[in-house]
Design an enzyme around this catalytic site. Structure first.
Site, short mmCIF file in Angstrom:
data_model
loop_
_atom_site.label_atom_id
_atom_site.label_comp_id
_atom_site.label_asym_id
_atom_site.label_seq_id
_atom_site.Cartn_x
_atom_site.Cartn_y
_atom_site.Cartn_z
N LYS A 194 -56.08 -33.47 -6.58
CA LYS A 194 -54.81 -32.73 -6.38
C LYS A 194 -53.72 -33.30 -5.40
O LYS A 194 -53.83 -33.11 -4.37
CB LYS A 194 -54.83 -31.11 -6.25
CG LYS A 194 -53.67 -30.40 -6.80
CD LYS A 194 -53.27 -29.07 -5.92
CE LYS A 194 -52.87 -29.19 -4.63
NZ LYS A 194 -51.69 -29.61 -4.46
N SER A 247 -52.84 -29.31 6.52
CA SER A 247 -52.74 -28.59 7.80
C SER A 247 -53.93 -28.13 8.12
O SER A 247 -54.81 -27.74 7.43
CB SER A 247 -51.62 -27.75 7.54
OG SER A 247 -52.00 -26.70 6.58
N GLU A 249 -54.22 -24.90 9.20
CA GLU A 249 -54.24 -23.59 8.77
C GLU A 249 -54.71 -23.44 7.27
O GLU A 249 -55.62 -22.77 7.00
CB GLU A 249 -52.68 -23.39 8.54
CG GLU A 249 -52.34 -21.75 8.04
CD GLU A 249 -50.69 -21.81 7.80
OE1 GLU A 249 -50.20 -22.82 7.74
OE2 GLU A 249 -50.48 -20.53 7.37
N GLU A 268 -59.23 -33.38 7.27
CA GLU A 268 -58.67 -34.16 8.15
C GLU A 268 -57.31 -33.35 8.17
O GLU A 268 -56.61 -33.32 7.33
CB GLU A 268 -58.41 -35.64 7.49
CG GLU A 268 -58.25 -36.45 8.39
CD GLU A 268 -56.42 -36.86 8.69
OE1 GLU A 268 -56.18 -36.08 9.74
OE2 GLU A 268 -56.01 -37.64 8.02
N CYS A 302 -50.19 -37.55 10.82
CA CYS A 302 -51.14 -36.88 11.30
C CYS A 302 -51.55 -37.00 12.69
O CYS A 302 -51.97 -36.27 13.68
CB CYS A 302 -52.35 -36.27 10.53
SG CYS A 302 -53.15 -37.99 10.00
N GLU A 399 -47.80 -28.86 16.70
CA GLU A 399 -47.57 -30.25 15.82
C GLU A 399 -46.31 -29.85 15.14
O GLU A 399 -46.03 -29.00 14.47
CB GLU A 399 -48.62 -30.44 14.89
CG GLU A 399 -48.66 -31.69 14.12
CD GLU A 399 -49.66 -31.79 12.92
OE1 GLU A 399 -49.82 -30.96 12.27
OE2 GLU A 399 -50.26 -32.99 12.67
P1 NAD Z 1 -50.58 -27.89 3.50
O1 NAD Z 1 -51.70 -28.16 4.36
O2 NAD Z 1 -49.95 -26.82 3.03
O3 NAD Z 1 -50.85 -28.86 2.34
C1 NAD Z 1 -51.73 -29.87 2.07
C2 NAD Z 1 -52.16 -30.00 0.55
O4 NAD Z 1 -53.07 -28.96 0.54
C3 NAD Z 1 -51.21 -29.92 -0.55
O5 NAD Z 1 -51.67 -30.42 -1.63
C4 NAD Z 1 -51.37 -28.19 -0.82
O6 NAD Z 1 -50.84 -28.17 -2.08
C5 NAD Z 1 -52.61 -27.89 -0.73
N1 NAD Z 1 -52.80 -26.68 -0.39
C6 NAD Z 1 -51.91 -25.68 0.28
N2 NAD Z 1 -52.67 -24.33 0.28
C7 NAD Z 1 -53.88 -24.44 -0.13
C8 NAD Z 1 -54.76 -23.76 -0.47
N3 NAD Z 1 -54.87 -22.29 0.03
N4 NAD Z 1 -55.75 -23.91 -1.18
C9 NAD Z 1 -56.01 -25.32 -1.33
N5 NAD Z 1 -55.12 -26.32 -1.36
C10 NAD Z 1 -53.90 -25.85 -0.71
O7 NAD Z 1 -49.46 -28.96 4.43
P2 NAD Z 1 -48.15 -28.85 4.11
O8 NAD Z 1 -47.50 -27.54 3.59
O9 NAD Z 1 -47.96 -29.89 2.99
O10 NAD Z 1 -47.46 -29.25 5.48
C11 NAD Z 1 -47.57 -28.26 6.52
C12 NAD Z 1 -47.86 -28.88 7.74
O11 NAD Z 1 -49.23 -29.28 7.74
C13 NAD Z 1 -46.98 -30.00 8.49
O12 NAD Z 1 -45.97 -29.60 9.04
C14 NAD Z 1 -48.00 -30.74 9.16
O13 NAD Z 1 -48.09 -30.26 10.50
C15 NAD Z 1 -49.36 -30.34 8.40
N6 NAD Z 1 -49.78 -31.63 7.63
C16 NAD Z 1 -50.62 -32.61 8.20
C17 NAD Z 1 -51.20 -33.62 7.52
C18 NAD Z 1 -52.18 -34.51 7.75
O14 NAD Z 1 -52.23 -35.55 7.45
N7 NAD Z 1 -53.10 -34.12 8.74
C19 NAD Z 1 -50.36 -33.96 6.30
C20 NAD Z 1 -49.59 -33.00 5.82
C21 NAD Z 1 -49.05 -31.87 6.55
#
Ligand code: NAD
Ligand code: MN
Length: 730
Positions: A194, A247, A249, A268, A302, A399
């Site tokens: 996904k 993230s 979270e 990760e 990240c 972050e």
């Molecule tokens: P996110 O964690 O919300 O999204 C990452 C992926 O997870 C996306 O494909 C999203 O659709 C999916 N996702 C979201 N909620 C989900 C759930 N409950 N169950 C399964 N899949 C889910 O990250 P984001 O909203 O794109 O970015 C938010 C913050 O996360 C950024 O500001 C940054 O701090 C951090 N981030 C970190 C990385 C990294 O490489 N470690 C990458 C992107 C974002």
């Protein structure tokens, strides 16, 4: 007259735009810019006919419409992956290697299309997608074509996990596809991917690549959508592993959702990585390093070096140099080849950056931005430097995931390490010093998955990448990354006996299980009623609440009483385990000697232990202690052959303080099997022995107590073997 010097002074950049026409044409040809899911080797429309738009954040133009995956779509993709799994896993290693090789070749053949598409959808500069993202994608598939080829000989006793769900972020859209898909397929798994909702296009283009590479249907599937779609994938009962980047979270949500399900998981997550500059560092290199650390990909990385820690004496000079460099950075159209920074991926991310920068100013830090202005069309944010930041400030802890650097100072290397580790994260770090002794002393003290020395943000398929603490767990890349997609073959065998390998399942193996035959509780020796205390910090201590529990043998006889530990006892044990962290810092040789010695002392009391649990189990426990003593000085890391300048050292480290609960079966062997490997590699442990059969474990602490007496003895009588008689003290 124009002199070379004058030209050099006035030389302006002209525009050097890369054309977007072929990429836009590719989108148009695909159902006029409308994309369904890629399931079972073909494009399918979403079951409930829902689509969402993906935009170009540099212009806000809509690029394409993409399917919003429903539960039914995920079900269909999982079914396709399941159907393909046995065939793909059964393919000879060489067959899988051929497919991965074909994917690498196809990526290279379409490298410019992919680079432009990535820039359009994400907003990152073409310079990066062309020179870094896409070449690394190809490199990843080549490297893993190799692991596929060698999977039979290099991972004996391991089998694929099965069907893998992979959920990736928007910051390196296609590179994350490669990091996830290449090892999964090389190891013989099938995949449902996904992509992130902001950046699905290169993944969809990769689906076409998989088609033209002739990848068997169902081996690789894509379902697009947002977090809701991801959730259906995580919760699907027929998925055997979830691999996630994103993230912290959302990582936490996945950890909860998969706990107890038996699903394998790698996370990760985020980071707040320190960039440590000592006063003997080459400051001009440092400045370029900082540019790569925090302004690469607009800081949406990240492992971005987002906390600059500078030795006090050079802080002002470095700040001046950085500001001068920032003044010359160019922010603008991502397709301009002479641009350093492109657009922020989406309005929500831009708002987050703005909010955190405001917070930084509010909390009293000094903010600096270059004098020039960003383009007003699209989502841009200028490079930003904070000085006078307190280590507890929000911007020093949270972050930001944007082009914002926070800087702090330190005086001594010790203080640098303390500041660097003052974060809930632990993804990466970099150390800058021209003194190799200093750099190699500091690097292993940093709690980070990757530490770069005089460099930053270097990635390669041959070298494992991943975090510590709130940055997640698991490694991607290298041999270590392959294990994340394999499982020991014995797990499948255990399943045949009705044994679960995860911590759920609850159903106990029944009496028919072969090993129950080994337990021989009969004894000719008269029982000795013993009272066992707790063993904390090398001392036998009474339990805090003063309760004990009777332990009854199979014939109903009371075998002894064990202390009932409570919260305070556990707290004290955890404290003691932390205080003993020197154990992990000593040499493997020393740990080996101590484990051998424990085995030896157990051997002197073998008959006594055998009376309770049988000779076979005692002998197996002694042999096992020898095995892990043997490993203590052999659990080596690796030197990875990465095609970068420099050397990549992969070092194994203890995890730290471990909590271990031992099983009811095999009270001594189970105990030894869990504890010995943990301590052999340098962890300290708090063990809760089996509730029903704790005595072999509690009795074992008397064996450990011998070690203490023995070592004192040893010091007193050099050259003599430690006295076994003291065993009788217990
Ligand atoms: P996110 O964690 O919300 O999204 C990452 C992926 O997870 C996306 O494909 C999203 O659709 C999916 N996702 C979201 N909620 C989900 C759930 N409950 N169950 C399964 N899949 C889910 O990250 P984001 O909203 O794109 O970015 C938010 C913050 O996360 C950024 O500001 C940054 O701090 C951090 N981030 C970190 C990385 C990294 O490489 N470690 C990458 C992107 C974002
Ligand atoms: Mn987009």
């Amino acid at each position: 007259m124009a002199t070379v010097a004058k030209l050099f002074e006035t030389m302006e950049y002209g525009p050097a735009p890369e054309s977007d026409a072929p990429a836009l044409e590719w989108i148009r040809q695909h159902d006029n810019g409308r994309f369904g899911h890629f399931i079972g080797g073909r494009w399918v429309q979403p079951t409930d006919n829902q689509y969402f738009e993906t935009i170009n954040p540099a212009t806000t133009a809509v690029l394409a419409r993409v399917a919003q995956g429903s539960k039914a779509d995920i079900d269909a993709a999982v079914a396709a992956a399941h159907a393909a799994a046995p065939v793909w896993a059964a393919l000879p290693a060489h067959g899988r290697a051929r497919y991965l090789y074909a994917l690498a070749r196809e990526v290279q053949r379409h490298s410019r299309l992919l680079a432009v598409l990535e820039s359009l959808d994400n907003g990152k500069p073409i310079r990066e997608t062309r020179d870094l993202d896409i070449p690394l994608v190809a490199r990843h598939f080549y490297h893993h074509a190799g692991w596929a080829q060698l999977s039979g000989t290099e991972f004996p006793g391991y089998v694929p996990v099965g069907v893998v769900g992979q959920i990736i972020p928007w910051n390196f859209p296609l590179l994350m596809v490669a990091w996830k898909v290449a090892p999964a397929l090389a190891a013989g798994n099938t995949v449902i991917l996904k992509p992130a909702e902001f950046t699905p296009l290169t993944a969809l283009c990769f689906a076409e690549i998989a088609q033209s590479a002739g990848l068997p249907a169902g081996v690789f599937n894509i379902v697009t959508g947002d977090g809701a779609t991801g959730k259906f994938l995580v919760e699907h009962p027929d998925v055997q592993k979830i691999a996630f980047t994103g993230s912290t979270e959302v990582g936490r949500i996945m950890r909860k959702a998969t706990a107890g399900s038996g699903k394998k998981l790698t996370l990760e997550l985020g980071g707040k990585s320190p960039f440590i500059v000592f006063d003997d560092a080459d400051l001009d290199s440092v400045v370029e390093g900082v540019v790569d650390a925090i302004w690469f990909n607009q800081g949406q990385v990240c492992c971005a070096g987002s906390r600059l820690l500078v030795q006090e004496g050079i802080a002002d000079r470095l700040t001046q140099k950085l500001r001068a460099r920032m003044e010359k950075l160019r922010v603008g159209s991502p397709l301009d080849k002479a641009v350093d920074m492109g657009a922020i991926v989406a309005p929500v991310q831009l708002e987050r950056i703005r909010g955190l920068v405001e917070k930084g100013v509010e909390e009293g830090a000094k903010m600096w931005q270059p004098s020039w202005a960003c383009p007003t069309e699209g989502y841009f944010y200028p490079p930003t430097l904070f000085t006078d930041v307190s280590p507890a400030a929000t911007i020093a802890q949270v972050e930001i995931f944007g082009p914002v650097l926070v800087s702090m100072t330190f005086r001594t290397p010790k203080e640098a390490v303390e500041l660097a580790n003052n974060t809930p994260y632990g993804l990466a770090a970099s150390v800058w010093s021209e003194n190799i002794n200093l750099a190699l002393d500091v690097a292993p003290k940093l709690k980070a998955g990757v530490v770069w020395i005089n460099s930053t943000n270097l990635f390669d398929a041959a070298s494992g990448f991943g975090g510590y603490r709130e940055s997640g767990f698991g490694r991607e890349g290298g041999r270590e990354g392959m294990y994340e997609y394999l499982k020991p073959e014995y797990e499948s065998r255990n399943a045949e006996f009705g044994m679960r390998n995860d911590n759920v399942g609850v159903e106990k193996p029944d009496a028919a299980i072969p090993h129950s035959a080994i337990r021989i509780p009969q004894s000719d020796i008269p029982p000795i009623d013993r009272t066992y205390k707790l063993f904390i910090g090398g001392k036998q201590v009474r339990p805090d609440q003063g309760y004990s529990r009777k332990i009854v043998g199979p014939e109903g006889r009371v075998l002894g009483e064990v202390a009932e530990g409570n919260r305070k006892d556990v707290r004290n044990a955890v404290e003691a385990a932390h205080a003993a962290e020197g154990w992990g810092k000593g040499s493997g040789h020393t740990r080996a000697q101590i484990l051998y010695f424990i085995a030896e002392n157990l051997a002197t009391r073998a008959a006594e232990f055998a009376a309770r649990i049988g000779r076979e189990e005692v002998d197996a426990s002694i042999a096992r202690l020898f095995t892990y003593a043997a490993w203590a000085d052999k659990w080596d890391g690796a030197v990875h052959h990465t095609p970068i300048r420099g050397v990549t050292l992969a070092m194994n480290e203890p995890i730290g303080v471990l909590g271990i609960a031992t099983p009811d079966d095999f009270p001594l062997l189970g105990f030894v099997s869990l504890v010995a490997p943990a301590v052999a590699v340098g962890n300290t442990v708090i063990v809760i022995p089996s509730e029903t059969n704790p005595i072999a474990a509690t009795e074992f602490y008397t064996v450990l107590d011998v070690r203490r007496t023995g070592r004192r003895h040893q010091r007193g009588h050099r050259g003599k073997r430690p006295a076994g008689e003291s065993a009788r003290r217990a």
